[in-house]
Scaffold this motif. Sequence first.
Motif, PDB file in Angstrom:
ATOM      1  N   ALA A  51       0.855  -1.200   0.000  1.00 56.51           N
ATOM      2  CA  ALA A  51       0.000   0.000   0.000  1.00 56.51           C
ATOM      3  C   ALA A  51       0.887   1.245   0.000  1.00 56.51           C
ATOM      4  N   ARG A  52       1.994   1.200   0.770  1.00 59.44           N
ATOM      5  CA  ARG A  52       2.886   2.361   0.794  1.00 59.44           C
ATOM      6  C   ARG A  52       3.609   2.522  -0.534  1.00 59.44           C
ATOM      7  N   LEU A  53       3.951   1.384  -1.190  1.00 57.62           N
ATOM      8  CA  LEU A  53       4.591   1.465  -2.512  1.00 57.62           C
ATOM      9  C   LEU A  53       3.650   2.182  -3.494  1.00 57.62           C
ATOM     10  N   ALA A 159       7.390   9.955   0.567  1.00 58.85           N
ATOM     11  CA  ALA A 159       7.476   8.955  -0.515  1.00 58.85           C
ATOM     12  C   ALA A 159       8.797   8.213  -0.393  1.00 58.85           C
ATOM     13  N   LYS A 160       8.760   6.905  -0.598  1.00 61.56           N
ATOM     14  CA  LYS A 160       9.990   6.110  -0.521  1.00 61.56           C
ATOM     15  C   LYS A 160      10.534   6.028  -1.946  1.00 61.56           C
ATOM     16  N   THR A 161      11.386   6.971  -2.303  1.00 54.78           N
ATOM     17  CA  THR A 161      11.884   7.032  -3.679  1.00 54.78           C
ATOM     18  C   THR A 161      13.370   6.691  -3.728  1.00 54.78           C
ATOM     19  N   THR A 192      13.023  14.557  13.510  1.00 54.60           N
ATOM     20  CA  THR A 192      11.854  14.093  12.754  1.00 54.60           C
ATOM     21  C   THR A 192      11.857  12.571  12.605  1.00 54.60           C
ATOM     22  N   GLU A 193      12.982  12.015  12.145  1.00 55.45           N
ATOM     23  CA  GLU A 193      13.091  10.560  11.974  1.00 55.45           C
ATOM     24  C   GLU A 193      14.568  10.231  11.803  1.00 55.45           C
ATOM     25  N   GLY A 194      14.878   8.937  11.702  1.00 56.55           N
ATOM     26  CA  GLY A 194      16.235   8.530  11.390  1.00 56.55           C
ATOM     27  C   GLY A 194      16.387   8.462   9.876  1.00 56.55           C
ATOM     28  N   ALA A 195      17.615   8.233   9.407  1.00 58.21           N
ATOM     29  CA  ALA A 195      17.845   8.140   7.963  1.00 58.21           C
ATOM     30  C   ALA A 195      17.073   6.956   7.372  1.00 58.21           C
ATOM     31  N   SER A 196      16.901   5.897   8.150  1.00 56.10           N
ATOM     32  CA  SER A 196      16.096   4.759   7.691  1.00 56.10           C
ATOM     33  C   SER A 196      15.291   4.169   8.843  1.00 56.10           C
ATOM     34  N   SER A 197      14.789   5.052   9.721  1.00 56.39           N
ATOM     35  CA  SER A 197      14.042   4.560  10.891  1.00 56.39           C
ATOM     36  C   SER A 197      13.143   5.669  11.418  1.00 56.39           C
ATOM     37  N   ASN A 198      12.183   5.293  12.254  1.00 55.81           N
ATOM     38  CA  ASN A 198      11.396   6.281  13.003  1.00 55.81           C
ATOM     39  C   ASN A 198      11.900   6.306  14.453  1.00 55.81           C
ATOM     40  N   VAL A 199      11.575   7.401  15.144  1.00 53.32           N
ATOM     41  CA  VAL A 199      12.146   7.636  16.471  1.00 53.32           C
ATOM     42  C   VAL A 199      11.037   7.752  17.517  1.00 53.32           C
ATOM     43  N   ILE A 216       7.717  13.003   7.474  1.00 55.70           N
ATOM     44  CA  ILE A 216       8.492  11.773   7.679  1.00 55.70           C
ATOM     45  C   ILE A 216       7.837  10.655   6.882  1.00 55.70           C
ATOM     46  N   LEU A 217       8.564   9.561   6.776  1.00 54.59           N
ATOM     47  CA  LEU A 217       7.979   8.374   6.160  1.00 54.59           C
ATOM     48  C   LEU A 217       7.044   7.719   7.187  1.00 54.59           C
ATOM     49  N   ALA A 218       5.865   7.299   6.704  1.00 55.01           N
ATOM     50  CA  ALA A 218       4.910   6.600   7.585  1.00 55.01           C
ATOM     51  C   ALA A 218       5.413   5.168   7.756  1.00 55.01           C
ATOM     52  N   GLY A 219       6.264   4.943   8.753  1.00 54.25           N
ATOM     53  CA  GLY A 219       6.874   3.630   8.958  1.00 54.25           C
ATOM     54  C   GLY A 219       5.826   2.565   9.248  1.00 54.25           C
ATOM     55  N   VAL A 220       5.986   1.420   8.634  1.00 58.90           N
ATOM     56  CA  VAL A 220       5.085   0.297   8.902  1.00 58.90           C
ATOM     57  C   VAL A 220       5.289  -0.155  10.355  1.00 58.90           C
ATOM     58  N   THR A 221       6.543  -0.202  10.794  1.00 57.58           N
ATOM     59  CA  THR A 221       6.838  -0.608  12.173  1.00 57.58           C
ATOM     60  C   THR A 221       6.323   0.443  13.151  1.00 57.58           C
ATOM     61  N   ARG A 222       6.472   1.725  12.801  1.00 56.97           N
ATOM     62  CA  ARG A 222       5.976   2.821  13.646  1.00 56.97           C
ATOM     63  C   ARG A 222       4.495   2.628  13.943  1.00 56.97           C
ATOM     64  N   THR A 255      12.671   2.514  15.281  1.00 54.72           N
ATOM     65  CA  THR A 255      11.910   1.410  14.688  1.00 54.72           C
ATOM     66  C   THR A 255      12.160   1.366  13.188  1.00 54.72           C
ATOM     67  N   SER A 256      12.237   0.154  12.654  1.00 54.90           N
ATOM     68  CA  SER A 256      12.213  -0.046  11.206  1.00 54.90           C
ATOM     69  C   SER A 256      12.003  -1.529  10.966  1.00 54.90           C
ATOM     70  N   THR A 257      11.719  -1.845   9.724  1.00 56.58           N
ATOM     71  CA  THR A 257      11.445  -3.225   9.341  1.00 56.58           C
ATOM     72  C   THR A 257      12.576  -4.153   9.788  1.00 56.58           C
ATOM     73  N   ALA A 258      13.818  -3.794   9.494  1.00 55.36           N
ATOM     74  CA  ALA A 258      14.937  -4.691   9.806  1.00 55.36           C
ATOM     75  C   ALA A 258      15.313  -4.636  11.284  1.00 55.36           C
TER      76      ALA A 258
HETATM   77  N1  PMP Z   1      11.981   6.503   7.816  1.00 55.21           N
HETATM   78  C1  PMP Z   1      12.737   6.342   6.709  1.00 55.21           C
HETATM   79  C2  PMP Z   1      13.295   7.555   6.037  1.00 55.21           C
HETATM   80  C3  PMP Z   1      12.984   5.045   6.205  1.00 55.21           C
HETATM   81  O1  PMP Z   1      13.729   4.883   5.092  1.00 55.21           O
HETATM   82  C4  PMP Z   1      12.462   3.922   6.887  1.00 55.21           C
HETATM   83  C5  PMP Z   1      12.757   2.522   6.392  1.00 55.21           C
HETATM   84  N2  PMP Z   1      11.837   2.128   5.416  1.00 55.21           N
HETATM   85  C6  PMP Z   1      11.669   4.124   8.034  1.00 55.21           C
HETATM   86  C7  PMP Z   1      11.453   5.435   8.472  1.00 55.21           C
HETATM   87  C8  PMP Z   1      11.067   2.955   8.778  1.00 55.21           C
HETATM   88  O2  PMP Z   1       9.993   2.391   8.043  1.00 55.21           O
HETATM   89  P1  PMP Z   1       9.552   0.873   8.181  1.00 55.21           P
HETATM   90  O3  PMP Z   1       9.186   0.658   9.623  1.00 55.21           O
HETATM   91  O4  PMP Z   1       8.365   0.776   7.289  1.00 55.21           O
HETATM   92  O5  PMP Z   1      10.700   0.024   7.748  1.00 55.21           O
END
Ligand code: PMP
Length: 297
Positions: A51-53, A159-161, A192-199, A216-222, A255-258
């Motif tokens: 859905a996010r894609l 957007a995850k671009t 606001t968030e991490g480079a690849s995570s939410n805080v 910020i990106l709407a993290g699935v894990t968030r 938080t993040s997927t990995a």
């Molecule tokens: N913010 C950013 C900028 C990210 O790249 C990610 C990783 N996709 C997240 C937050 C965390 O998102 P998710 O929990 O969906 O992995």
Amino acid sequence: MPAAVSIDGVLVPAGQARVPVLDRGFLYGDSVYEVVRTYGLEPFEVGAHLARLAASASRIGLELPWDARRLEAEIRRVVQASRGEDPPEPDAAPWNRGERTIRVVVTRGSGEMGLDPALATAPLVVVLVLPLRGPAASAYREGVAAWPVGARRGGDPAAKTGEHLFHVLSVREAARHQAHEALLVDGQGCVTEGASSNVFAVEGGVLVTPPLQVGILAGVTRALVIDIARAAQVPVREEPLPLPALLRADEAFLTSTARELLPLTRVGEGTVGSGAPGPVTRRLHQAFREFASGATS
Ligand code: PMP
């Protein structure tokens, strides 16, 4: 290595997978992507990721060539193709051992050289499955460091671009300070968030995390963590998080997927709370572990 790749629906040996040099994803970062993980080799929260894609694609006016059903079937097929002997991972947390990370990339495709998206002929779909390299068990036990970096430049944070250079350089800066993650700080001095995570921060038993409106990106894990916390009677406030407030917090985590929930114990030169993972973080991570095991068993 247990890896597998499909390009436009054709399985290709991982070491031989190539995209054309005229592909706009390569030339301009003109693409969208998702990162999904497995538990027990079952993809987790695929519906939310797809859905996010679709949302990311619509934000950049890219029409996805496949619907969610076809993408999900392809993800499962490529995960199957990646089955094989995993190298030993003695340092990995048990829930990250023998798992896969799945990267779904849709680029606007190739065409005559030029910025105009109308030059693209047809989108390209890549599904890349690799061994998951999640944080080590010690990172969950001890917590990690994050390094604050200044305001974001360019791009659409929701957007995850493929346009990702700002995040790449932020992580480079964090790594220079031996930090695991970069924390993005806006013009108001708020994280606001991490480079690849939410805080998340824990302040007096309340979970605080920046709202989506700060960009910020709407993290699935968030989203899962917010639901899990509310179900566990932990109050949640979505509000801006000034950097000094994060430093004064009792606990913090990423938080993040990995990563799932990863304790954040150092920010910049300072220590968060006691400097060790806190009880609310541990409790919520345990609840998340139970949710993830239940969802994929
Ligand atoms: N913010 C950013 C900028 C990210 O790249 C990610 C990783 N996709 C997240 C937050 C965390 O998102 P998710 O929990 O969906 O992995």
